[in-house]
Design an enzyme around this catalytic site. Structure first.
Site, PDB file in Angstrom:
ATOM      1  N   GLY A  76      23.851  54.130  -3.192  1.00 29.37           N
ATOM      2  CA  GLY A  76      24.807  54.576  -2.200  1.00 29.37           C
ATOM      3  C   GLY A  76      26.003  55.254  -2.846  1.00 29.37           C
ATOM      4  O   GLY A  76      26.544  56.237  -2.319  1.00 29.37           O
TER       5      GLY A  76
ATOM      6  N   TYR B  29      21.480  52.497  -1.095  1.00 24.88           N
ATOM      7  CA  TYR B  29      21.727  51.055  -1.223  1.00 24.88           C
ATOM      8  C   TYR B  29      22.399  50.789  -2.574  1.00 24.88           C
ATOM      9  O   TYR B  29      21.877  51.165  -3.618  1.00 24.88           O
ATOM     10  CB  TYR B  29      20.386  50.333  -1.124  1.00 24.88           C
ATOM     11  N   CYS B  30      23.564  50.155  -2.545  1.00 27.83           N
ATOM     12  CA  CYS B  30      24.278  49.739  -3.759  1.00 27.83           C
ATOM     13  C   CYS B  30      24.605  50.937  -4.647  1.00 27.83           C
ATOM     14  O   CYS B  30      25.209  51.897  -4.198  1.00 27.83           O
ATOM     15  CB  CYS B  30      23.465  48.670  -4.500  1.00 27.83           C
ATOM     16  N   ILE B  31      24.155  50.912  -5.891  1.00 24.17           N
ATOM     17  CA  ILE B  31      24.458  52.003  -6.817  1.00 24.17           C
ATOM     18  C   ILE B  31      23.903  53.327  -6.308  1.00 24.17           C
ATOM     19  O   ILE B  31      24.455  54.396  -6.566  1.00 24.17           O
ATOM     20  CB  ILE B  31      23.905  51.658  -8.218  1.00 24.17           C
TER      21      ILE B  31
ATOM     22  N   PHE C 279      24.558  51.150   2.169  1.00 24.06           N
ATOM     23  CA  PHE C 279      24.427  49.696   2.157  1.00 24.06           C
ATOM     24  C   PHE C 279      25.162  49.141   0.930  1.00 24.06           C
ATOM     25  O   PHE C 279      24.900  49.562  -0.196  1.00 24.06           O
ATOM     26  CB  PHE C 279      22.958  49.266   2.065  1.00 24.06           C
TER      27      PHE C 279
END
Length: 603
Positions: free
Chosen positions: A339, A335-337, A363
């Site tokens: 990812g 998720y985010c960083i 994500f």
């Protein structure tokens, strides 16, 4: 001889005087507390307080150059601004001359900041509102119409010009806020005293700095009414705790699933109330689910960098999940960083011939930072240099700075509106789980935050194929793992177009790209039961993002079921549900563990 009415008025006057004296005493006490709290404020690098002087010099030079080369245009802008101002003033005067104590008809666009009817019906407030809106429009237009400024420079000037106009809104000042003035009168000033109490609390809570409380911190307790999905910590090292969730089905998919949340915030964004919990929903679909709960770094993590997060974090967590489940492969989510880093891990594994990850889901993930969206205004050297100096001194970047940065991307919603409510109206912050999580942010390890900003955000090394991780050069085109990426349409942190451009360059032949409606959090935490936000799909991941969207199909409802169907086909057959922990990995404690808790609670 006094009448009963006189006695009643005297009693009311005495009660009001008593309340006034009590409030003055409280104000005196609160003022002393505020001064003491502000005295504890630690000095931070000036580079973290605002853009460098270069930006102002560039803006001023561009404005002067435009004025010299195109004076007619500049005069037209000025005349337009003063024309609107004088027209509104003349119309207001005409109304008064006709004996009407009302403003002229307001035909301007609606603005949620000016919901009180007095902004439209009262001549004083209406004039202030209109003059503010005319001024804001003039400033914004002047900054947008500077051809000498291009690209990042233009985006930065426009962004910080908007910050100034947002800050100067009349709603942000007591004397020009009808809601706050009305409430102060109705409560005999009690609302202002309560507001001062809220202000002092926030300053004390942030050790002398001011960060507006967004949610009632007493309404939630991690592990009880949020982050409460049943599970156990089955592994722990200096970087993370590994949580395995208790199954809710008799059978589970053979391949386990591990989620890597961002370490900028805490993992329980995916486990708020049960009806909104992505974690609970995944468990209920019949998956053996693990999640990484990252440590909250302090000064001892000064030298922890990206390599440490990859080696002691990702690779270790994946290997421990394989041991616990006795499987050769896992499915992984970032998720985010997290990812972004998972994508680099996929490239690293490809270089090493490691097939431990069967499929990956990203994500709201940026891997190509050529277009970093709205966050790009904070990625110039003036800010990054300030962060580098700050972490060199302290060893880590305090969570306060990241929280403040993200808040300024949505200043009216996350700074000024809450400040008006808390400090001018004297109201308590709402009991809102999402906003509580938003305020429960984490520190960033010193070396990591500098390397991430320099190597990834500024130099875009991963997309350019020059990024080194644990002795290997990683790149987007070497990512071969089956991939599903979910971006969000109005994401102000990881713009969906930037996410698309990164996924497009990945080497995998099996790629799925989904764009969810809404933003960075609401677009992801979008349970099917809400039937709120839809999503866009288009199997052709090529060309420009706008062309992809133009050809995409819109689908009603959450993307969760679509993703689960994709994941199920890559998760093997069904086996008997696994209980958390095994002999070699005994249960250490109940979820959510200790790393996710505030330091005072963990100690």
């Amino acid at each position: 001889m006094t009448t009963e009415t006189d006695q009643t008025e005297e009693k009311l006057s005495a009660e009001r005087l008593e309340r006034l004296n009590a409030n003055m005493a409280r104000i005196d006490e609160l003022t002393k507390r505020m001064v003491a709290a502000m005295g504890r404020r630690k000095q931070s690098d000036p580079g973290l307080q605002g853009p460098g002087q270069d930006m102002y010099v560039k803006a001023a030079a561009a404005y002067m150059a435009e004025m010299m080369s195109n004076p007619a245009k500049m005069i037209e802008q000025q005349v337009g601004y003063w024309g609107k101002s004088l027209k509104h003033y003349a119309e207001a005067q005409q109304q008064l001359a006709n004996g009407k104590l009302s403003p002229p008809e307001d035909t301007g666009p609606s603005d949620p900041r000016f919901k009180n009817e007095l902004w439209d019906s009262n001549p004083y407030f209406n004039f202030i509102k209109q003059q503010y809106l005319h001024s804001s429009e003039a400033i914004t237009q002047a900054m947008d119409d500077l051809p000498q400024l291009e690209g990042a420079d233009k985006s930065r000037v426009s962004f910080f010009a908007r910050q100034i106009t947002d800050m100067l809104s009349p709603t942000n000042f007591l004397a020009t806020n009808p809601d706050a003035l009305t409430k102060a009168v109705e409560t005999d000033g009690e609302s202002l005293v309560r507001g001062l109490e809220n202000l002092v609390h926030d300053i004390e809570h942030n050790e002398g700095d001011l960060l507006v409380s967004l949610a009632d911190e007493k309404a939630f307790k991690v592990g009880e009414n949020i982050a409460a999905t049943e599970g156990s910590v089955v592994y722990r090292n200096r970087m993370f705790e590994l949580i395995q969730y208790k199954p809710s089905t008799d059978k589970v998919k053979e391949t386990p699933l591990i989620i890597f949340p961002p370490w900028i915030n805490k993992f329980y964004i995916m486990d708020l109330k049960p009806k909104n919990s992505l974690i609970k929903w995944i468990v209920d679909q019949g998956y053996t689910l693990f999640i990484v709960s990252w440590v909250n770094p302090d000064e001892t993590y000064r030298d922890v960098g990206i390599d440490d997060y990859v080696d002691d974090g990702y690779l270790t967590a994946i290997n421990e999940v394989k041991k616990i489940t006795k499987q050769d492969q896992v499915n992984a989510v970032g998720y985010c960083i997290a990812g972004t880093t998972l994508s680099m891990v996929l490239s690293l594994m490809e270089k090493r011939g490691d097939t431990s990850i069967k499929s990956a889901t990203l994500f709201t993930t940026l891997t190509d930072f050529e277009d970093a969206g709205e966050m790009s205004v904070f990625l110039d050297d003036d800010f990054v240099d300030g962060i580098e100096r700050q972490v060199a001194e302290r060893g880590y970047l305090h969570s306060y700075f990241m929280s403040r940065t993200f808040s300024y991307l949505r200043a009216n919603d996350l700074i000024y509106a809450p400040a008006i409510r808390n400090y001018m109206m004297g109201e308590a912050p709402p009991a809102f789980d999402l906003l509580y999580w938003n305020g429960d942010s984490t520190n960033l390890a010193g070396r990591f935050v500098v390397d991430y900003l320099r190597q990834l955000c500024q130099q875009n090394q991963f997309a350019k194929g020059t990024m080194e991780i644990l002795g290997e050069t990683v790149s987007l085109d070497t990512v071969q793992t089956p991939l599903c990426a979910v971006a969000c349409e109005t994401d102000h942190i990881a713009a969906w177009k930037g996410s698309f451009n990164g996924v497009k360059q990945m080497g995998s032949e099996d790629k799925t790209f989904i764009v969810s409606q809404s933003g960075h959090v609401a677009g992801i935490i979008n349970p099917p039961s809400k039937k709120k936000y839809g999503h866009y799909t288009n199997p052709k991941i090529s060309g420009e993002p706008d062309a992809w969207m133009d050809a995409a199909d819109f689908n009603e409802g959450s993307w969760w079921p679509r993703w689960e169907k994709w994941l199920e086909s890559r998760s093997g057959g069904e086996i008997k549900a696994r209980k958390p922990g095994i002999k070699s990995h005994p249960v250490l404690e109940k979820a959510p563990g200790t790393y996710v808790l505030p330091k005072e609670a963990a100690e």
